[in-house]
Enzyme design. Sequence first.
Site, PDB file in Angstrom:
ATOM      1  N   LYS A  13       0.841  -1.213   0.000  1.00 52.10           N
ATOM      2  CA  LYS A  13       0.000   0.000   0.000  1.00 52.10           C
ATOM      3  C   LYS A  13       0.877   1.265   0.000  1.00 52.10           C
ATOM      4  O   LYS A  13       0.669   2.165  -0.804  1.00 52.10           O
ATOM      5  CB  LYS A  13      -0.923   0.026   1.235  1.00 52.10           C
ATOM      6  CG  LYS A  13      -1.824  -1.196   1.365  1.00 52.10           C
ATOM      7  CD  LYS A  13      -2.714  -1.122   2.584  1.00 52.10           C
ATOM      8  CE  LYS A  13      -2.008  -1.139   3.920  1.00 52.10           C
ATOM      9  NZ  LYS A  13      -1.263  -2.368   4.247  1.00 52.10           N
ATOM     10  N   ARG A  88      -9.797   1.220   8.563  1.00 47.87           N
ATOM     11  CA  ARG A  88      -9.406  -0.137   8.943  1.00 47.87           C
ATOM     12  C   ARG A  88     -10.505  -0.854   9.704  1.00 47.87           C
ATOM     13  O   ARG A  88     -10.338  -2.020  10.074  1.00 47.87           O
ATOM     14  CB  ARG A  88      -8.175  -0.059   9.843  1.00 47.87           C
ATOM     15  CG  ARG A  88      -6.880  -0.346   9.138  1.00 47.87           C
ATOM     16  CD  ARG A  88      -5.784  -0.218  10.171  1.00 47.87           C
ATOM     17  NE  ARG A  88      -4.628  -0.978   9.833  1.00 47.87           N
ATOM     18  CZ  ARG A  88      -3.568  -0.470   9.220  1.00 47.87           C
ATOM     19  NH1 ARG A  88      -3.529   0.777   8.856  1.00 47.87           N
ATOM     20  NH2 ARG A  88      -2.512  -1.238   8.995  1.00 47.87           N
ATOM     21  N   ARG A 127      12.057  -5.214   4.841  1.00 53.95           N
ATOM     22  CA  ARG A 127      11.733  -3.808   4.573  1.00 53.95           C
ATOM     23  C   ARG A 127      12.614  -2.839   5.384  1.00 53.95           C
ATOM     24  O   ARG A 127      12.920  -3.066   6.544  1.00 53.95           O
ATOM     25  CB  ARG A 127      10.273  -3.576   4.952  1.00 53.95           C
ATOM     26  CG  ARG A 127       9.904  -2.112   5.002  1.00 53.95           C
ATOM     27  CD  ARG A 127       8.449  -1.883   5.082  1.00 53.95           C
ATOM     28  NE  ARG A 127       7.812  -2.517   6.223  1.00 53.95           N
ATOM     29  CZ  ARG A 127       6.505  -2.576   6.372  1.00 53.95           C
ATOM     30  NH1 ARG A 127       5.716  -2.076   5.447  1.00 53.95           N
ATOM     31  NH2 ARG A 127       5.987  -3.156   7.419  1.00 53.95           N
ATOM     32  N   ARG A 161      11.264  -0.782  11.001  1.00 49.76           N
ATOM     33  CA  ARG A 161      10.143  -0.572  11.920  1.00 49.76           C
ATOM     34  C   ARG A 161      10.146  -1.580  13.063  1.00 49.76           C
ATOM     35  O   ARG A 161      10.381  -2.761  12.852  1.00 49.76           O
ATOM     36  CB  ARG A 161       8.821  -0.685  11.147  1.00 49.76           C
ATOM     37  CG  ARG A 161       8.438   0.618  10.517  1.00 49.76           C
ATOM     38  CD  ARG A 161       7.332   0.494   9.544  1.00 49.76           C
ATOM     39  NE  ARG A 161       6.148  -0.203  10.031  1.00 49.76           N
ATOM     40  CZ  ARG A 161       5.027  -0.326   9.326  1.00 49.76           C
ATOM     41  NH1 ARG A 161       4.945   0.207   8.121  1.00 49.76           N
ATOM     42  NH2 ARG A 161       4.000  -0.983   9.809  1.00 49.76           N
ATOM     43  N   ARG A 172      -0.577  -8.442  13.558  1.00 49.77           N
ATOM     44  CA  ARG A 172      -1.099  -7.444  12.604  1.00 49.77           C
ATOM     45  C   ARG A 172      -1.938  -8.132  11.525  1.00 49.77           C
ATOM     46  O   ARG A 172      -2.974  -7.622  11.106  1.00 49.77           O
ATOM     47  CB  ARG A 172       0.060  -6.662  11.977  1.00 49.77           C
ATOM     48  CG  ARG A 172       0.645  -5.644  12.945  1.00 49.77           C
ATOM     49  CD  ARG A 172       2.001  -5.136  12.519  1.00 49.77           C
ATOM     50  NE  ARG A 172       2.022  -4.582  11.187  1.00 49.77           N
ATOM     51  CZ  ARG A 172       3.130  -4.427  10.457  1.00 49.77           C
ATOM     52  NH1 ARG A 172       4.302  -4.800  10.946  1.00 49.77           N
ATOM     53  NH2 ARG A 172       3.080  -3.896   9.269  1.00 49.77           N
TER      54      ARG A 172
HETATM   55  P1  AP5 Z   1       4.843  -1.636   1.826  1.00 52.97           P
HETATM   56  O1  AP5 Z   1       4.501  -0.776   0.655  1.00 52.97           O
HETATM   57  O2  AP5 Z   1       5.586  -1.016   2.954  1.00 52.97           O
HETATM   58  O3  AP5 Z   1       3.538  -2.393   2.347  1.00 52.97           O
HETATM   59  P2  AP5 Z   1       2.285  -1.839   3.157  1.00 52.97           P
HETATM   60  O4  AP5 Z   1       1.080  -2.513   2.611  1.00 52.97           O
HETATM   61  O5  AP5 Z   1       2.290  -0.335   3.167  1.00 52.97           O
HETATM   62  O6  AP5 Z   1       2.617  -2.456   4.561  1.00 52.97           O
HETATM   63  P3  AP5 Z   1       2.553  -1.867   6.023  1.00 52.97           P
HETATM   64  O7  AP5 Z   1       3.263  -2.875   6.885  1.00 52.97           O
HETATM   65  O8  AP5 Z   1       3.040  -0.453   6.084  1.00 52.97           O
HETATM   66  O9  AP5 Z   1       1.029  -1.899   6.288  1.00 52.97           O
HETATM   67  P4  AP5 Z   1       0.336  -1.925   7.617  1.00 52.97           P
HETATM   68  O10 AP5 Z   1      -1.047  -1.701   7.152  1.00 52.97           O
HETATM   69  O11 AP5 Z   1       0.550  -3.088   8.483  1.00 52.97           O
HETATM   70  O12 AP5 Z   1       1.070  -0.743   8.442  1.00 52.97           O
HETATM   71  P5  AP5 Z   1       0.692   0.765   8.752  1.00 52.97           P
HETATM   72  O13 AP5 Z   1       1.939   1.544   8.751  1.00 52.97           O
HETATM   73  O14 AP5 Z   1      -0.458   1.220   7.931  1.00 52.97           O
HETATM   74  O15 AP5 Z   1       5.658  -2.892   1.263  1.00 52.97           O
HETATM   75  C1  AP5 Z   1       6.276  -3.816   2.143  1.00 52.97           C
HETATM   76  C2  AP5 Z   1       7.676  -4.204   1.583  1.00 52.97           C
HETATM   77  O16 AP5 Z   1       7.488  -4.930   0.387  1.00 52.97           O
HETATM   78  C3  AP5 Z   1       8.542  -2.990   1.226  1.00 52.97           C
HETATM   79  O17 AP5 Z   1       9.866  -3.278   1.568  1.00 52.97           O
HETATM   80  C4  AP5 Z   1       8.406  -2.843  -0.294  1.00 52.97           C
HETATM   81  O18 AP5 Z   1       9.599  -2.342  -0.888  1.00 52.97           O
HETATM   82  C5  AP5 Z   1       8.135  -4.289  -0.724  1.00 52.97           C
HETATM   83  N1  AP5 Z   1       7.190  -4.359  -1.834  1.00 52.97           N
HETATM   84  C6  AP5 Z   1       6.054  -3.627  -2.003  1.00 52.97           C
HETATM   85  N2  AP5 Z   1       5.414  -3.987  -3.125  1.00 52.97           N
HETATM   86  C7  AP5 Z   1       6.149  -4.992  -3.669  1.00 52.97           C
HETATM   87  C8  AP5 Z   1       6.008  -5.802  -4.852  1.00 52.97           C
HETATM   88  N3  AP5 Z   1       4.971  -5.640  -5.694  1.00 52.97           N
HETATM   89  N4  AP5 Z   1       6.950  -6.753  -5.088  1.00 52.97           N
HETATM   90  C9  AP5 Z   1       7.992  -6.921  -4.232  1.00 52.97           C
HETATM   91  N5  AP5 Z   1       8.200  -6.168  -3.124  1.00 52.97           N
HETATM   92  C10 AP5 Z   1       7.277  -5.226  -2.837  1.00 52.97           C
HETATM   93  O19 AP5 Z   1       0.127   0.648  10.252  1.00 52.97           O
HETATM   94  C11 AP5 Z   1       0.981   0.332  11.350  1.00 52.97           C
HETATM   95  C12 AP5 Z   1       0.162   0.277  12.633  1.00 52.97           C
HETATM   96  O20 AP5 Z   1      -0.458   1.566  12.892  1.00 52.97           O
HETATM   97  C13 AP5 Z   1      -1.026  -0.697  12.627  1.00 52.97           C
HETATM   98  O21 AP5 Z   1      -0.605  -2.006  12.945  1.00 52.97           O
HETATM   99  C14 AP5 Z   1      -1.940  -0.068  13.705  1.00 52.97           C
HETATM  100  O22 AP5 Z   1      -1.496  -0.359  14.996  1.00 52.97           O
HETATM  101  C15 AP5 Z   1      -1.763   1.418  13.469  1.00 52.97           C
HETATM  102  N6  AP5 Z   1      -2.763   1.967  12.513  1.00 52.97           N
HETATM  103  C16 AP5 Z   1      -2.501   2.487  11.267  1.00 52.97           C
HETATM  104  N7  AP5 Z   1      -3.637   2.918  10.701  1.00 52.97           N
HETATM  105  C17 AP5 Z   1      -4.635   2.659  11.566  1.00 52.97           C
HETATM  106  C18 AP5 Z   1      -6.054   2.853  11.533  1.00 52.97           C
HETATM  107  N8  AP5 Z   1      -6.656   3.394  10.464  1.00 52.97           N
HETATM  108  N9  AP5 Z   1      -6.777   2.455  12.605  1.00 52.97           N
HETATM  109  C19 AP5 Z   1      -6.191   1.922  13.693  1.00 52.97           C
HETATM  110  N10 AP5 Z   1      -4.851   1.706  13.794  1.00 52.97           N
HETATM  111  C20 AP5 Z   1      -4.084   2.066  12.743  1.00 52.97           C
END
Ligand code: AP5
Length: 220
Positions: A13, A88, A127, A161, A172
């Site tokens: 994402k 979410r 990552r 992270r 998660r």
């Molecule tokens: P990346 O693009 O970083 O993936 P992502 O989907 O963004 O993964 P996240 O881990 O950031 O998502 P998340 O939803 O768990 O975390 P968030 O920060 O939102 O890609 C991952 C890796 O793969 C990278 O190294 C990239 O280079 C590689 N890659 C990408 N695409 C690829 C491809 N096609 N092929 C190969 N490699 C690829 O949330 C963190 C925490 O915050 C949550 O756990 C929660 O506690 C809190 N939080 C956030 N938002 C909310 C909300 N709305 N409500 C409540 N709590 C929340």
Amino acid sequence: MQLILLGPPGAGKGTQASFLMRQYGLAKLSTGDMLRVAAASGSELGNHLKDVMASGGLVEDETMIRLIRERIDQQDCEKGFILDGFPRTLAQAEALDDMLATIGRELDAVIELNVDDETLIKRISGRFSCAHCGEGYHDVFKQPNTPGVCDVCGSAEFSRREDDKAETVAKRLESYNRQTAPLLPYYEQKGLLYQVDGMAEVATVTRQIASVLASTARPS
Ligand code: AP5
């Protein structure tokens, strides 16, 4: 244009949101990034956010809704925005509908990035990101063009992270399946849900998303 990227941790994402932000001139609203900034403040709220994220659970809806409501009002969102990590929960999705109705906007598309669990874990464990501008990289799939130097801002500092530890990643994933996956039928019923193969290479995924956006473009 208002777009939601949905998908489990590591689905890509954030990676795709960064490309789309540059390609379409949209604001990127990543709630994970916003929370990590708030968590680093050392305030009481910051420490609470840090604990919730380290547990692999979700931050309270009320906090998240307030955060997005304030963010959407900012000037860089006028042309449109990409939501990465929000909504979410169903409560967040309903609050977003209300917010958009208030400002006279509509969602153009909700794009689900489909990736299998084994791949998600490989992606998360490799990552890292630029400590200065936040650009995301991967040990195997996306190294900086010049080793040790960020492609975007030239910084040589990178970080990993805390919530990318194996035990937190499992929690998660469980939170995603229990609390966020129910949003898929919610958006499908509204005719807004599009599936994209998130297993493909980064550039291929970007092209698939661009083709969805071309098919949903409203006449100007
Ligand atoms: P990346 O693009 O970083 O993936 P992502 O989907 O963004 O993964 P996240 O881990 O950031 O998502 P998340 O939803 O768990 O975390 P968030 O920060 O939102 O890609 C991952 C890796 O793969 C990278 O190294 C990239 O280079 C590689 N890659 C990408 N695409 C690829 C491809 N096609 N092929 C190969 N490699 C690829 O949330 C963190 C925490 O915050 C949550 O756990 C929660 O506690 C809190 N939080 C956030 N938002 C909310 C909300 N709305 N409500 C409540 N709590 C929340």
